[in-house]
Structures are given as structure tokens and as C-alpha cells.
Design an enzyme around this catalytic site. Sequence first.
Site, mmCIF file in Angstrom:
data_model
loop_
_atom_site.group_PDB
_atom_site.id
_atom_site.type_symbol
_atom_site.label_atom_id
_atom_site.label_comp_id
_atom_site.label_asym_id
_atom_site.label_seq_id
_atom_site.Cartn_x
_atom_site.Cartn_y
_atom_site.Cartn_z
ATOM 1 N N ARG A 1 -10.069 1.312 -57.475
ATOM 2 C CA ARG A 1 -10.011 2.676 -56.956
ATOM 3 C C ARG A 1 -11.239 3.473 -57.368
ATOM 4 N NH1 ARG A 1 -10.524 7.074 -59.032
ATOM 5 N NH2 ARG A 1 -9.017 6.646 -60.683
ATOM 6 N N TRP B 1 -22.119 6.489 -68.476
ATOM 7 C CA TRP B 1 -20.789 6.188 -67.953
ATOM 8 C C TRP B 1 -20.753 6.319 -66.428
ATOM 9 C CZ3 TRP B 1 -18.652 3.646 -71.575
ATOM 10 C CH2 TRP B 1 -18.777 4.031 -72.910
ATOM 11 N N GLU C 1 -13.637 12.668 -64.901
ATOM 12 C CA GLU C 1 -13.449 13.762 -63.941
ATOM 13 C C GLU C 1 -12.722 14.945 -64.588
ATOM 14 O OE1 GLU C 1 -15.143 12.971 -61.603
ATOM 15 O OE2 GLU C 1 -14.870 10.885 -61.052
#
Length: 394
Positions: free
Chosen positions: A99, A171, A372
Site C-alpha cells: 500500500r 525515510w 504522514e
Amino acid sequence: MSPLPAFDAHDPLGIDDLLGDEDRAVRDTVRSWAADRVLPQVADWYERGELPGIRELARELGSLGALGMPLTGYGCAGASAVQYGLACLELEAADSGIRSLVSVQGSLAMYAIHRFGSEEQKQRWLPPMAAGEVIGCFGLTEPDHGSDPGGMRTHARRDGADWVLTGRKMWITNGSVAGVAVVWARTEEGVRGFVVPTDAPGFSAPEIKHKWSLRASVTSELVLDEVRLPADAVLPEARGLRGPLSCLSHARYGIVWGSMGAARSCFETALAYATEREQFGKPLAAFQLTQAKLADMAVELHKGMLLAHHLGRRMDAGRLRPEQISLGKLNNTREAIEICRTARTVLGANGVSLEYPVMRHSTNLESVLTYEGTVEMHQLVLGKALTGVDAFRG
């Protein structure tokens, strides 16, 4: 009066009734692909800490219309927000790394170009990215500035008609396999976004190793050492942090759905295990404490799925605010990881084995919980919205 439908342990609230035929077709197509291409191999990928054949997987996802799914034109599917969410749910039910590949490609890199790019940038990059022929990444987070992108040190300076970028990003999903990177940098005009071909001299993307989460995913550092770009590499419609933050909102929406996919996988594994495994001469499911765990997991899972559907309908109606996405991301990631941990206790020692998906989902969600926007950041977003007081630097 028609008889009530039978109770469905896998859909206790009848959420499937909220879907139209096209919604179900999208969901079932992605679920079938994930069952065929990901689930048989993902435990081995996770154990080895790699995602082999990522470019082939990207092309297959492109053929499904899953890349840049809710975007319109340029080869994108133009799907609804709910359909995109259903795809994220099914992909993360297989693995968060898959995902993440789709989210970064579509909701970050492609969305940035689609929303803020020039027509030339859109024509050049979006069609091959939608087809999975070019993989993209999104460079915002830095080694010393994660939750505070305003402190970024990566900078771009003008040199004649060109831009020269210098700095590091950390990252970055897809980084070392990307053909294009959307990189955000500080300039004299404020924060600007740049479309950076990864074969540009001075650009490198060493892969990050030794991860215990998102192991079936490519994670990299981006190093920009005096990367020279033409004037038209800048995203013309993005100025300031509103640009990258709007991209993050789009990606967070996918996480609201995706985290429920990981939670669903763990709940269904625990439910099946409890009915089959015997202790003290009867199935685990016959014990009150086990039933309490299953009931609590089911309640939080399906509440989270209802929340995802509600936010999806608001996004399709053009009424979804960033604070509402924060509410969804905060709740669903937090509840998903708790569902996975509870499922692990139902499985006992088998819960830590890669023969079952539970521990893999649990460790993946440790990253999903943080990226996020951490729990604390979304709490502060909601706190500001509720009180009118900005406590981010308090």
C-alpha cells in the site's frame, strides 16, 4: 415485512450495503490481485527484508488502474475517493509495504505533479507513472526534521537560468527504485517543489537497511549534491509549505483506509484461529475472555471502516477538511495497531510466527502509526481545530 439478513461475522454492520456495483468491482479486483501476487510470497519478502520484482509489481498495479487512481486525465483512472480507499484497504490487508508503494506513487509524487505541475511536467511524467513504467518518490522528511518540515535544510539556489539543489531526505519510500523524485527545498522565495529525474548528476538514493518494519518495501535516503536542474523543473503552482502539506493530506486519507485492511487481516486470522484451536477440550472461541477480545476487535475495526467510508464520501463531495483526515488517521492507525496486538494474544506463540500475518502487520503498523504525521501531531491538529489555539511550538 421481509426477513432480516443473516448476521455476517465478517461484516457485522452491513457496511457492504454502502457500496455500489462499481465499488465492489474495484475492491474485488484489487483483492484478487493481492491474493494472487502478494500473499503467497510476502512473508518471505518480509523475512528477507526486500521487495523483489518491484518494477514488475508497479506495472501490474498500473494495469489495474491503482496508480494515481483518483486523479483524472494523463492515463489516470479518475476513480472515486471511496474506490481509492477500498483499493488501499485491500492492498494493506496484504501488506503495508505494498500500500505504501501505491500511496507514495499516486497520493504524493503523482498528486504533486498533477496538482502543482506545469502542463509539460504533467504530460512528461504522469502517463508513464500511471502505467507503472516510472516509479516516483516524494522527498520532504529530513534526517533532523521529520514532524517539522518548516525546519528543512535542503535548499535550492538559482544559478543563471538553472536551479542547484543540495541536501538530504530520509525515510523515502521507493527512493532507490524511483525514476523521478518530487523534492521540496528551501529557496529565497520560500519552500518550492522540484521534479528531479533520478539520473541527474549529483543525485543518489542509498537504500536504508536493518528495518524491523515495512521490510517488504524499499526505503531510502535521498542525497542531493549540487544537483543542477533547468528552470522548468520547479513546480510552478506550489509555494510555501501548503504544497507538500496538501500532498500529505491526500496520502493520509489512504492510510485511514489502509490501516483498516491490516486490522481486518489480523481480526479474521484471530477469529478463524479461535474457532479451530482447542485448549482444555474446547475451542478457544468458547472461552468468555476470547469472545470479549473478538467482540472488542470487531467493534473498533468496523467503527474505523465506517469512519473511512464517511470521510471518503465527504472527499467525493469536495467537503473533506484536513482536520477531518487527521481525525481519521489518528483513530484508525491507533485502533488498528491495538487490534493487531490483541489478535497476537489470541494466537499465543503462533502469533509471532510468519506463518500467520499478525506480527508482520503489527510491526508494519508501527511505521504507519508514525509516518504522514505522528499521533502527537494529529492530536495537535485536532487540538488547534477544537480550541483555536496553536500549541505546536508551545
